[in-house]
Each structure stands twice: as C-alpha cells, then as structure tokens.
Design a protein around this motif. Structure first.
Motif, PDB file in Angstrom:
ATOM      1  N   PHE A 143      -9.443  -5.180   2.343  1.00  0.00           N
ATOM      2  CA  PHE A 143      -9.334  -3.728   2.251  1.00  0.00           C
ATOM      3  C   PHE A 143      -7.986  -3.201   2.722  1.00  0.00           C
ATOM      4  O   PHE A 143      -7.213  -2.650   1.939  1.00  0.00           O
ATOM      5  CB  PHE A 143     -10.459  -3.066   3.042  1.00  0.00           C
ATOM      6  N   ASP A 144      -7.679  -3.344   4.010  1.00  0.00           N
ATOM      7  CA  ASP A 144      -6.496  -2.679   4.575  1.00  0.00           C
ATOM      8  C   ASP A 144      -5.205  -3.101   3.881  1.00  0.00           C
ATOM      9  O   ASP A 144      -4.408  -2.240   3.474  1.00  0.00           O
ATOM     10  CB  ASP A 144      -6.388  -2.966   6.077  1.00  0.00           C
ATOM     11  N   LEU A 145      -4.983  -4.411   3.771  1.00  0.00           N
ATOM     12  CA  LEU A 145      -3.702  -4.860   3.215  1.00  0.00           C
ATOM     13  C   LEU A 145      -3.552  -4.512   1.734  1.00  0.00           C
ATOM     14  O   LEU A 145      -2.497  -3.999   1.331  1.00  0.00           O
ATOM     15  CB  LEU A 145      -3.539  -6.364   3.441  1.00  0.00           C
ATOM     16  N   PRO A 146      -4.552  -4.758   0.870  1.00  0.00           N
ATOM     17  CA  PRO A 146      -4.394  -4.338  -0.529  1.00  0.00           C
ATOM     18  C   PRO A 146      -4.144  -2.835  -0.681  1.00  0.00           C
ATOM     19  O   PRO A 146      -3.366  -2.423  -1.536  1.00  0.00           O
ATOM     20  CB  PRO A 146      -5.732  -4.734  -1.169  1.00  0.00           C
ATOM     21  N   LEU A 147      -4.789  -2.026   0.188  1.00  0.00           N
ATOM     22  CA  LEU A 147      -4.582  -0.585   0.087  1.00  0.00           C
ATOM     23  C   LEU A 147      -3.166  -0.203   0.517  1.00  0.00           C
ATOM     24  O   LEU A 147      -2.519   0.640  -0.124  1.00  0.00           O
ATOM     25  CB  LEU A 147      -5.612   0.147   0.943  1.00  0.00           C
ATOM     26  N   LEU A 148      -2.661  -0.821   1.579  1.00  0.00           N
ATOM     27  CA  LEU A 148      -1.280  -0.562   1.986  1.00  0.00           C
ATOM     28  C   LEU A 148      -0.299  -0.975   0.888  1.00  0.00           C
ATOM     29  O   LEU A 148       0.693  -0.277   0.626  1.00  0.00           O
ATOM     30  CB  LEU A 148      -0.968  -1.312   3.283  1.00  0.00           C
ATOM     31  N   GLU A 149      -0.561  -2.105   0.248  1.00  0.00           N
ATOM     32  CA  GLU A 149       0.312  -2.545  -0.831  1.00  0.00           C
ATOM     33  C   GLU A 149       0.294  -1.548  -1.997  1.00  0.00           C
ATOM     34  O   GLU A 149       1.329  -1.275  -2.622  1.00  0.00           O
ATOM     35  CB  GLU A 149      -0.108  -3.941  -1.305  1.00  0.00           C
ATOM     36  N   THR A 150      -0.891  -0.989  -2.291  1.00  0.00           N
ATOM     37  CA  THR A 150      -0.987   0.021  -3.351  1.00  0.00           C
ATOM     38  C   THR A 150      -0.166   1.260  -3.004  1.00  0.00           C
ATOM     39  O   THR A 150       0.578   1.787  -3.839  1.00  0.00           O
ATOM     40  CB  THR A 150      -2.458   0.417  -3.571  1.00  0.00           C
ATOM     41  N   ARG A 151      -0.298   1.736  -1.756  1.00  0.00           N
ATOM     42  CA  ARG A 151       0.454   2.924  -1.349  1.00  0.00           C
ATOM     43  C   ARG A 151       1.959   2.661  -1.359  1.00  0.00           C
ATOM     44  O   ARG A 151       2.751   3.541  -1.696  1.00  0.00           O
ATOM     45  CB  ARG A 151       0.020   3.392   0.047  1.00  0.00           C
ATOM     46  N   LEU A 152       2.357   1.452  -0.991  1.00  0.00           N
ATOM     47  CA  LEU A 152       3.776   1.103  -1.039  1.00  0.00           C
ATOM     48  C   LEU A 152       4.286   1.144  -2.478  1.00  0.00           C
ATOM     49  O   LEU A 152       5.375   1.664  -2.755  1.00  0.00           O
ATOM     50  CB  LEU A 152       3.999  -0.278  -0.428  1.00  0.00           C
ATOM     51  N   CYS A 153       3.509   0.582  -3.396  1.00  0.00           N
ATOM     52  CA  CYS A 153       3.917   0.605  -4.808  1.00  0.00           C
ATOM     53  C   CYS A 153       4.048   2.034  -5.313  1.00  0.00           C
ATOM     54  O   CYS A 153       5.001   2.367  -6.033  1.00  0.00           O
ATOM     55  CB  CYS A 153       2.890  -0.155  -5.654  1.00  0.00           C
TER      56      CYS A 153
END
Length: 379
Positions: free
Chosen positions: A148-158
């Motif tokens: 959850f946390d890391l994939p969501l952070l990666e999405t927001r970064l993109c």
C-alpha cells in the motif's frame, strides 16, 4: 450549500483557521505554504508497550535464522521506518498521501518526522522532500508498505513529474512475518491486533485510522483542524510500533510456543529461504508441542538428510494415533526402502478407502504373490 449551512448546523459555520495557526497549534513548522513538518525525538530508553525502543537495535542485529532476514540487509541506523495517512484505502491516482511519517535512529534517539499536507498545491514539495529522505535510506521498514504505502507514494511521485526509484531499496514489510507466525492463530493481522496481542500497547482514545481521511477533508473543505492532531498522534504510534515490532518478532522466533505462534509456518518459511537446518532445529526444539502436520514436516526434513531411524520414529508415533499421512509414509518406506512388502501391505490395509489406496494394496498383493511367502525382496 453555504446558505443552508447555518440552518443545518444551528448557526454560522466556524471561521477557517489559517495554516500558520494550525502548524503552531500542532507544534509543527510551516516549511512552505501548505506544508508543515512536525519532528519528535524519543530516547531509545522510551518504552512502547512491553519494549524499550532501543531493543530494535538488538533485535535487528540478531536476524540470521529468525525468519526476518529475508529483507533486512542494512544496519538499523541506516533504516527508515515508513507509515502514511491517506485520503482513502482504494489506492490509485485518486488517493492522496496527506501525512508521511518517517522514523530514523540518530545516536541514542528515534527521530520521527511527519510531513503534513495542508494545501493540495504543496504536494510536489512534500513528495520531493519525502523522496529525498527515503532515497537516502539503505532499508525501508513498514507494515503493509509493500502492498500500500510504497506503491501509493510512487504513484504520487509520478503524478508530480518525478521518476520513483524507491522499489530498488531493500524493504522489510513486517506484515509478512506477522502473518507467517499468527495468521492461523489470530482473527486478523492488523497492526492494532498485533499491538494488543504481542506488543502490549493499548491506545485508548486513539483516532481510528479509518477516520483519518475525514479529518483531513474537514480541514480542506472547512478549514477546521480539530482532528489533525489526533491523526498525527495515530501516525506516531504506528511508527513507534514498527520499531518495537522487530525485537518482538525475534522473540517470537526464539520462543514461538510462549507467544502462541504457528511453528509449522515459521519452519516452512525457513525452508523456503534454504535454511532447512534451522527449520529442523526449530521443529525439533518444540517436538512435544507439534501438531501432526508439523511433525510430518519434521519427519520429511529428517528423511531428506537420510536420518531414517528418526523419521520412522515420528511416523510410527503418528500412525499409532491413526494419522493417514504417516501410515502412507510407512507403507511407502517399507515398500521402496525397507523392501518389506508384507509390512508395506499391513500399513496399506490401514489406509482410508480410495482409488489410490486400493491401487496400492492390489499392487502390493501382486508383488507378494510373485515373491513367495516371505514378502521380503532381495536387496
């Protein structure tokens, strides 16, 4: 809607609170318009539930053979604890990270840094700072962070024009060792359940994580910061629990029976990590407490290294209790290893009815007829 608000709520809505005032009330620093940073320092002697924070150093350095060493590669001082609060649990591009909590050991303190998003247009700055801190880490430690946390952070970064490089950092997601040990023992493996049953942490009037999105929306839509402090406190407690969960899980591996853990699951994980000797030692150390399925696993480990006498002793003890899997292993052993067809048939006759067992019995009877009365094959 604004005209209706006084009638619906019995008066005029409260005036919005300025972001500077909110940051001051929370004890945070407004590091840019719409982005606050709250930093707290806890000495490693600070107790969270049953454990002082400093035990995370001891627990992390004793990883080999504990079942936690599948991802923990760095020294604890080079690791970053990660926990986020988000606008929802669905994930994807419509979910915002509005609190990013990071923890790191510095000297004799655990330093917690919480970034709080107060304006949507400050997200790019927030992601920039969070990515810089995570990028400098040699190890990430989370609870369900991989899912959850890391994939969501990666999405927001993109979405903010950055190319995420977080997936290459070694990541220990503590949810997985908790599931291995307790999925078959606890009703669920949520962090709150883990705190109650393993860490001895009772949060009392803590704001439930499911209410965090509503607290943030109250601020965005109406300028009311009433529950933001409770959200930050909830996030801090999550980070503290991550730190002490490491020594707690190391204890579980050393004394699984005392903690009510699933010994078979722990041993199977060690086997998947090519630590079969450690798995056998774990099962052997708790042999008296093993359930039949775990005892069968122990017998298989002994069989693989050629300890037939020890494996036979386990199968015979289980067969005396009527365990069909142990009876089948004895039938196969006496047919193919001991080459005693009469004994193999005697065990095959005790197997539950079915096509496979009927076929085995018929085959053994034919072979016995060809071998004569002794039922023993020449070696």
């Amino acid at each position: 809607m604004r005209r209706l608000a006084p009638a619906r709520h019995g008066g005029r809505p409260a005036a919005p609170v300025a972001a500077e005032t909110v940051a001051d009330q929370l004890g945070a620093e407004l590091i840019r318009p719409g982005l606050a940073l709250l930093e707290r320092r806890h000495p490693l002697t600070w107790r969270h539930g049953r454990y002082p924070l400093g035990r995370c150093l001891e627990g992390a350095r004793a990883q080999p053979g504990t079942g936690l060493d599948d991802a923990l590669l760095a020294t604890p001082e080079a690791a970053v604890f990660l926990d986020t609060e988000t606008s929802g649990l669905a994930g994807g591009t419509g979910t915002w990270v509005f609190v990013a909590g990071l923890g790191r050991i510095e000297g004799r303190e655990l330093v917690l840094r919480q970034y709080l998003l107060l304006r949507l247009d400050a997200e790019a700055e927030m992601m920039e700072r969070v990515a810089a801190e995570l990028g400098a880490a040699e190890q990430l430690i989370s609870y369900n962070g991989k899912g959850f946390d890391l994939p969501l952070l990666e999405t927001r970064l993109c979405l903010n024009g950055r190319r995420p490089e977080l997936a290459t950092t070694p990541h220990l997601d503590l949810l997985h060792p908790v599931r291995r040990a307790f999925a078959s023992r606890w009703p669920d493996c949520r962090l709150a359940t883990c705190e109650r049953k393993l860490l001895g942490v009772e949060r009392g009037d803590d704001l439930p994580g499911a209410e965090a999105p509503a607290a943030w929306l109250e601020w965005l839509r109406g300028g009311q910061p009433g529950r933001l402090g409770a959200v930050l406190r909830h996030n801090r407690l999550d980070l503290l629990s991550l730190a002490v969960l490491i020594p707690a899980l190391a204890e579980v591996q050393r004394e699984p029976v005392r903690h009510g853990a699933d010994i078979r699951s722990l041993a199977r994980h060690l086997c998947r990590c090519n630590q079969t000797e450690a798995a056998e030692r774990l099962l052997e150390a708790h042999r008296r407490e093993l359930e039949p399925a775990a005892a069968l696993d122990l017998a298989q480990l002994k069989r693989r290294r050629g300890a037939w006498v020890e494996a036979l002793a386990i199968w015979e003890a289980l067969a005396a209790l009527g365990d069909p899997a142990a009876i089948l292993e004895l039938a196969k052993h006496h047919e193919h290893v001991g080459r005693d067809l009469a004994q193999a048939l005697a065990y095959a006759e005790r197997l539950p009815d079915g096509d496979a067992s009927a076929h085995r019995r018929a085959r053994l009877r034919r072979r016995l007829q060809r071998c004569g009365d002794t039922g023993a094959l020449n070696r």
